[in-house]
Structures are given as C-alpha cells and as structure tokens.
Write a protein that holds these residues in place. Structure first.
Motif, short mmCIF file in Angstrom:
data_model
loop_
_atom_site.label_atom_id
_atom_site.label_comp_id
_atom_site.label_asym_id
_atom_site.label_seq_id
_atom_site.Cartn_x
_atom_site.Cartn_y
_atom_site.Cartn_z
N SER A 33 -13.79 -12.36 32.26
CA SER A 33 -13.21 -12.23 30.92
C SER A 33 -12.08 -13.22 30.65
O SER A 33 -11.59 -13.30 29.53
N GLY A 34 -11.66 -13.94 31.65
CA GLY A 34 -10.59 -14.90 31.45
C GLY A 34 -9.27 -14.27 31.05
O GLY A 34 -8.54 -14.81 30.24
N GLY A 35 -9.00 -13.09 31.59
CA GLY A 35 -7.74 -12.41 31.31
C GLY A 35 -7.78 -11.45 30.13
O GLY A 35 -6.81 -10.77 29.85
N ARG A 36 -8.91 -11.37 29.43
CA ARG A 36 -8.99 -10.47 28.27
C ARG A 36 -9.20 -9.03 28.69
O ARG A 36 -8.82 -8.12 27.96
N LEU A 37 -9.83 -8.79 29.84
CA LEU A 37 -9.93 -7.43 30.40
C LEU A 37 -8.93 -7.33 31.54
O LEU A 37 -8.76 -8.27 32.30
N LYS A 38 -8.31 -6.18 31.66
CA LYS A 38 -7.30 -5.98 32.70
C LYS A 38 -7.84 -5.04 33.78
O LYS A 38 -8.54 -4.06 33.49
N ARG A 39 -7.47 -5.33 34.99
CA ARG A 39 -7.91 -4.54 36.14
C ARG A 39 -7.53 -3.07 35.99
O ARG A 39 -8.30 -2.18 36.35
N GLY A 40 -6.38 -2.79 35.44
CA GLY A 40 -5.89 -1.43 35.34
C GLY A 40 -6.56 -0.59 34.26
O GLY A 40 -6.45 0.63 34.28
N THR A 41 -7.26 -1.22 33.33
CA THR A 41 -7.87 -0.46 32.24
C THR A 41 -9.39 -0.60 32.15
O THR A 41 -10.02 0.13 31.40
N VAL A 42 -9.96 -1.52 32.87
CA VAL A 42 -11.40 -1.77 32.72
C VAL A 42 -12.23 -0.54 33.07
O VAL A 42 -13.20 -0.22 32.38
N TYR A 43 -11.83 0.21 34.10
CA TYR A 43 -12.64 1.36 34.50
C TYR A 43 -12.51 2.53 33.53
O TYR A 43 -13.45 3.28 33.34
N VAL A 44 -11.37 2.65 32.88
CA VAL A 44 -11.22 3.65 31.82
C VAL A 44 -12.17 3.32 30.67
O VAL A 44 -12.87 4.18 30.14
N THR A 45 -12.20 2.05 30.30
CA THR A 45 -13.08 1.60 29.22
C THR A 45 -14.54 1.79 29.60
O THR A 45 -15.35 2.27 28.79
N LEU A 46 -14.89 1.45 30.83
CA LEU A 46 -16.28 1.62 31.28
C LEU A 46 -16.68 3.09 31.25
O LEU A 46 -17.79 3.43 30.82
N GLY A 47 -15.80 3.97 31.68
CA GLY A 47 -16.09 5.40 31.65
C GLY A 47 -16.28 5.90 30.22
O GLY A 47 -17.20 6.68 29.94
N ARG A 48 -15.43 5.44 29.32
CA ARG A 48 -15.54 5.83 27.91
C ARG A 48 -16.86 5.32 27.31
O ARG A 48 -17.54 6.04 26.57
N MET A 49 -17.24 4.12 27.70
CA MET A 49 -18.49 3.56 27.19
C MET A 49 -19.71 4.32 27.71
O MET A 49 -20.69 4.49 26.99
#
Length: 104
Positions: A33-49
C-alpha cells in the motif's frame, strides 16, 4: 437495495490490491500500500470487511515442524467485485463525475 454500497478508502484500497494480486496476507497489503494501510489497523479493517461479506479468508497450512501461528490469506468475494464494477460503470456513464466510492 436503494443505493450503491460504498467502500471506505482502506476497503477500496484492499479490494484493489486483492484484485491485482489474487490473495494476500494482511502484512503484504500493508507493504504493497505504500504507507496508506497501517499495520495496527489493517486486521480490524479486514475483519470488518469479512463481516460485510466483502472478503473471504483461509489459513495458510503450516509446514511440518513450523512454529507460530498460521497466516491468513484474504481474497475478495463476488459481492466486493460487483460493487467495484458498479462504481466503475457508474463513473463511465457519468463521465467520471460520480462521487468517489471511498467518500462517506
């Protein structure tokens, strides 16, 4: 349904990355993502998706003798791909003047 479902900016980026790469791990998405996705929030977003039906996932099989937790691979569902295509079609019909699907 009376409106076209929207993706958040992160959700849109994740779907685009998965369309380009088929299946990815969360940390691969962060790197790509070139810094647009953050390590600390990506899994929360993936779970929500996943809860919304936009993604499906599977655990990577661990090789014999491997230690640690298996990684989870993600891929877009048909629903996510249809929403993506609907936004693209709407943009073509309206000459690109359609609101961005990442805007609330």
């Amino acid at each position: 349904m009376d409106h076209l479902p929207k993706f958040s900016a992160a959700e849109h980026l994740i779907v685009e990355l998965l369309v380009d790469h088929d299946e990815l791990f969360g940390l691969q998405m962060v790197e790509l993502s070139g810094g647009r996705l953050k390590r600390g929030t990506v899994y929360v977003t993936l779970g929500r998706m996943q809860e919304k039906g936009y993604l499906e996932s599977r655990q990577e099989p661990l090789p014999a003798g491997a230690i640690g937790l298996p990684r989870r691979l993600y891929r877009p569902t048909g629903l996510a791909l249809r929403i993506r295509e609907a936004w693209r079609a709407a943009a073509q019909v309206y000459g690109g003047v359609v609101p961005d699907p990442t805007e609330a």
